[in-house]
Write a protein that holds these residues in place. Structure first.
Motif, PDB file in Angstrom:
ATOM      1  N   HIS A  17       0.832  -1.204   0.000  1.00 13.62           N
ATOM      2  CA  HIS A  17       0.000   0.000   0.000  1.00 13.62           C
ATOM      3  C   HIS A  17       0.871   1.261   0.000  1.00 13.62           C
ATOM      4  O   HIS A  17       0.664   2.173  -0.809  1.00 13.62           O
ATOM      5  N   LEU A  18       1.876   1.283   0.871  1.00 10.23           N
ATOM      6  CA  LEU A  18       2.776   2.448   0.951  1.00 10.23           C
ATOM      7  C   LEU A  18       3.563   2.604  -0.352  1.00 10.23           C
ATOM      8  O   LEU A  18       3.780   3.717  -0.835  1.00 10.23           O
ATOM      9  N   ASP A  19       3.960   1.479  -0.930  1.00 13.65           N
ATOM     10  CA  ASP A  19       4.793   1.512  -2.131  1.00 13.65           C
ATOM     11  C   ASP A  19       3.998   1.947  -3.362  1.00 13.65           C
ATOM     12  O   ASP A  19       4.551   2.574  -4.273  1.00 13.65           O
ATOM     13  N   GLN A  20       2.699   1.619  -3.381  1.00 13.79           N
ATOM     14  CA  GLN A  20       1.881   1.957  -4.552  1.00 13.79           C
ATOM     15  C   GLN A  20       1.545   3.443  -4.618  1.00 13.79           C
ATOM     16  O   GLN A  20       1.255   3.971  -5.684  1.00 13.79           O
ATOM     17  N   ARG A  21       1.592   4.095  -3.450  1.00 12.11           N
ATOM     18  CA  ARG A  21       1.195   5.516  -3.401  1.00 12.11           C
ATOM     19  C   ARG A  21       2.144   6.411  -4.179  1.00 12.11           C
ATOM     20  O   ARG A  21       1.735   7.322  -4.868  1.00 12.11           O
ATOM     21  N   SER A  22       3.476   6.141  -4.043  1.00  9.58           N
ATOM     22  CA  SER A  22       4.494   6.940  -4.748  1.00  9.58           C
ATOM     23  C   SER A  22       5.845   6.252  -4.602  1.00  9.58           C
ATOM     24  O   SER A  22       5.956   5.229  -3.936  1.00  9.58           O
ATOM     25  N   ASN A  23       6.876   6.873  -5.195  1.00 11.58           N
ATOM     26  CA  ASN A  23       8.244   6.341  -5.061  1.00 11.58           C
ATOM     27  C   ASN A  23       8.829   6.659  -3.686  1.00 11.58           C
ATOM     28  O   ASN A  23       9.868   6.121  -3.328  1.00 11.58           O
ATOM     29  N   LYS A  24       8.168   7.590  -2.982  1.00 13.61           N
ATOM     30  CA  LYS A  24       8.792   8.170  -1.777  1.00 13.61           C
ATOM     31  C   LYS A  24       9.145   7.139  -0.718  1.00 13.61           C
ATOM     32  O   LYS A  24      10.219   7.189  -0.138  1.00 13.61           O
ATOM     33  N   PHE A  25       8.199   6.214  -0.463  1.00 16.35           N
ATOM     34  CA  PHE A  25       8.433   5.244   0.612  1.00 16.35           C
ATOM     35  C   PHE A  25       9.670   4.404   0.297  1.00 16.35           C
ATOM     36  O   PHE A  25      10.572   4.285   1.113  1.00 16.35           O
ATOM     37  N   ARG A  26       9.727   3.838  -0.924  1.00 15.25           N
ATOM     38  CA  ARG A  26      10.886   2.976  -1.221  1.00 15.25           C
ATOM     39  C   ARG A  26      12.186   3.770  -1.252  1.00 15.25           C
ATOM     40  O   ARG A  26      13.236   3.276  -0.864  1.00 15.25           O
ATOM     41  N   GLU A  27      12.112   5.047  -1.665  1.00 17.77           N
ATOM     42  CA  GLU A  27      13.330   5.875  -1.690  1.00 17.77           C
ATOM     43  C   GLU A  27      13.811   6.216  -0.275  1.00 17.77           C
ATOM     44  O   GLU A  27      14.985   6.524  -0.082  1.00 17.77           O
ATOM     45  N   ARG A  28      12.884   6.138   0.678  1.00 12.23           N
ATOM     46  CA  ARG A  28      13.235   6.395   2.079  1.00 12.23           C
ATOM     47  C   ARG A  28      13.872   5.161   2.724  1.00 12.23           C
ATOM     48  O   ARG A  28      14.616   5.266   3.699  1.00 12.23           O
ATOM     49  N   ILE A  29      13.566   3.994   2.156  1.00 18.09           N
ATOM     50  CA  ILE A  29      14.008   2.735   2.775  1.00 18.09           C
ATOM     51  C   ILE A  29      15.229   2.134   2.067  1.00 18.09           C
ATOM     52  O   ILE A  29      16.159   1.634   2.709  1.00 18.09           O
ATOM     53  N   LEU A  30      15.214   2.166   0.721  1.00 15.46           N
ATOM     54  CA  LEU A  30      16.227   1.429  -0.053  1.00 15.46           C
ATOM     55  C   LEU A  30      17.379   2.313  -0.495  1.00 15.46           C
ATOM     56  O   LEU A  30      17.168   3.446  -0.969  1.00 15.46           O
ATOM     57  N   SER A  31      18.614   1.775  -0.405  1.00 19.49           N
ATOM     58  CA  SER A  31      19.799   2.484  -0.913  1.00 19.49           C
ATOM     59  C   SER A  31      19.731   2.515  -2.449  1.00 19.49           C
ATOM     60  O   SER A  31      18.892   1.830  -3.060  1.00 19.49           O
ATOM     61  N   VAL A  32      20.628   3.265  -3.052  1.00 21.07           N
ATOM     62  CA  VAL A  32      20.643   3.375  -4.519  1.00 21.07           C
ATOM     63  C   VAL A  32      20.793   1.992  -5.160  1.00 21.07           C
ATOM     64  O   VAL A  32      20.062   1.644  -6.099  1.00 21.07           O
ATOM     65  N   THR A  33      21.719   1.197  -4.624  1.00 18.84           N
ATOM     66  CA  THR A  33      21.925  -0.149  -5.182  1.00 18.84           C
ATOM     67  C   THR A  33      20.697  -1.027  -4.969  1.00 18.84           C
ATOM     68  O   THR A  33      20.269  -1.753  -5.871  1.00 18.84           O
ATOM     69  N   GLU A  34      20.119  -0.944  -3.771  1.00 19.56           N
ATOM     70  CA  GLU A  34      18.909  -1.741  -3.504  1.00 19.56           C
ATOM     71  C   GLU A  34      17.766  -1.309  -4.421  1.00 19.56           C
ATOM     72  O   GLU A  34      16.993  -2.149  -4.889  1.00 19.56           O
ATOM     73  N   LEU A  35      17.671   0.004  -4.685  1.00 20.28           N
ATOM     74  CA  LEU A  35      16.617   0.491  -5.589  1.00 20.28           C
ATOM     75  C   LEU A  35      16.800  -0.054  -6.996  1.00 20.28           C
ATOM     76  O   LEU A  35      15.828  -0.375  -7.680  1.00 20.28           O
ATOM     77  N   GLN A  36      18.081  -0.157  -7.414  1.00 17.65           N
ATOM     78  CA  GLN A  36      18.359  -0.711  -8.746  1.00 17.65           C
ATOM     79  C   GLN A  36      17.910  -2.169  -8.808  1.00 17.65           C
ATOM     80  O   GLN A  36      17.305  -2.602  -9.791  1.00 17.65           O
ATOM     81  N   ILE A  37      18.185  -2.912  -7.750  1.00 22.15           N
ATOM     82  CA  ILE A  37      17.780  -4.334  -7.712  1.00 22.15           C
ATOM     83  C   ILE A  37      16.249  -4.431  -7.702  1.00 22.15           C
ATOM     84  O   ILE A  37      15.657  -5.209  -8.454  1.00 22.15           O
ATOM     85  N   TYR A  38      15.623  -3.597  -6.876  1.00 21.38           N
ATOM     86  CA  TYR A  38      14.154  -3.539  -6.813  1.00 21.38           C
ATOM     87  C   TYR A  38      13.584  -3.321  -8.227  1.00 21.38           C
ATOM     88  O   TYR A  38      12.614  -3.956  -8.620  1.00 21.38           O
ATOM     89  N   GLY A  39      14.236  -2.448  -8.979  1.00 19.26           N
ATOM     90  CA  GLY A  39      13.769  -2.103 -10.330  1.00 19.26           C
ATOM     91  C   GLY A  39      13.820  -3.269 -11.308  1.00 19.26           C
ATOM     92  O   GLY A  39      13.124  -3.261 -12.321  1.00 19.26           O
ATOM     93  N   THR A  40      14.636  -4.264 -11.018  1.00 17.69           N
ATOM     94  CA  THR A  40      14.732  -5.421 -11.923  1.00 17.69           C
ATOM     95  C   THR A  40      13.663  -6.478 -11.597  1.00 17.69           C
ATOM     96  O   THR A  40      13.523  -7.445 -12.329  1.00 17.69           O
ATOM     97  N   LEU A  41      12.961  -6.293 -10.477  1.00 14.60           N
ATOM     98  CA  LEU A  41      12.013  -7.324 -10.035  1.00 14.60           C
ATOM     99  C   LEU A  41      10.618  -7.033 -10.576  1.00 14.60           C
ATOM    100  O   LEU A  41      10.314  -5.902 -10.936  1.00 14.60           O
ATOM    101  N   SER A  42       9.791  -8.069 -10.602  1.00 17.04           N
ATOM    102  CA  SER A  42       8.445  -7.824 -11.109  1.00 17.04           C
ATOM    103  C   SER A  42       7.399  -8.096 -10.033  1.00 17.04           C
ATOM    104  O   SER A  42       7.597  -8.938  -9.157  1.00 17.04           O
TER     105      SER A  42
END
Ligand SMILES: CC(C)(COP(=O)(O)OP(=O)(O)OC[C@H]1O[C@@H](n2cnc3c(N)ncnc32)[C@H](O)[C@@H]1OP(=O)(O)O)[C@@H](O)C(=O)NCCC(=O)NCCS
Length: 118
Positions: A17-42
């Motif tokens: 729910h938090l993640d669907q609202r905007s990018n903000k939540f994941r950007e607050r939690i995940l490092s740049v590298t973790e965000l890149q990995i997140y981006g490869t997942l479906s």
């Protein structure tokens, strides 16, 4: 010798729910590298990954005895995976002397951290 232990459980629905609202939540939690990995997942795997990292970071902050705050922010902690999938913890870019374990079910993600004396 064990220096600290931490445990955390989070509901996948809450994280999704938090993640669907905007990018903000994941950007607050995940490092740049973790965000890149997140981006490869479906799909659902994105939620599992984000929830697992969230739980592991809270568990790490508990193992340190600080909780999440000024001294220990979500972005100070990074959890990367070795080629066999084993997660490894970094705090402020330094390898942490300890262990992290992450799990997910259909409804929750949980993580445990054990810190050992260097
Ligand atoms: C401790 C922390 C990491 C997690 O707390 P939480 O998710 O609210 O609650 P949890 O149920 O996972 O954990 C609560 C337990 O943590 C333990 N705890 C609290 N402070 C702690 C500390 N400094 N060190 C170790 N353990 C601690 C306590 O035992 C507490 O249970 P109790 O009050 O019954 O004794 C807290 O620092 C926190 O919530 N920080 C904010 C995180 C944030 O910004 N979240 C944003 C979500 S959108």
């Amino acid at each position: 010798m064990i220096q600290g232990i931490g445990l955390d459980v989070v509901e996948l629905e809450r994280i999704a729910h938090l993640d669907q609202r905007s990018n903000k939540f994941r950007e607050r939690i995940l490092s740049v590298t973790e965000l890149q990995i997140y981006g490869t997942l479906s799909g659902h795997r994105k939620t599992e990954y984000l929830a697992g990292r969230f739980a592991a970071k809270e568990a790490f902050s508990k193992a340190r005895g600080t909780g999440i705050g000024k001294e220990c922010g979500f972005l100070d902690i990074e959890i990367l995976s070795e080629s066999n999938g084993r997660p490894v913890l970094y705090f402020k870019k330094d390898l942490v002397n300890g262990f992290v374990s992450i799990t997910h079910t259909r409804t929750v993600a949980a993580a445990q951290v054990i810190l050992v004396e260097s």
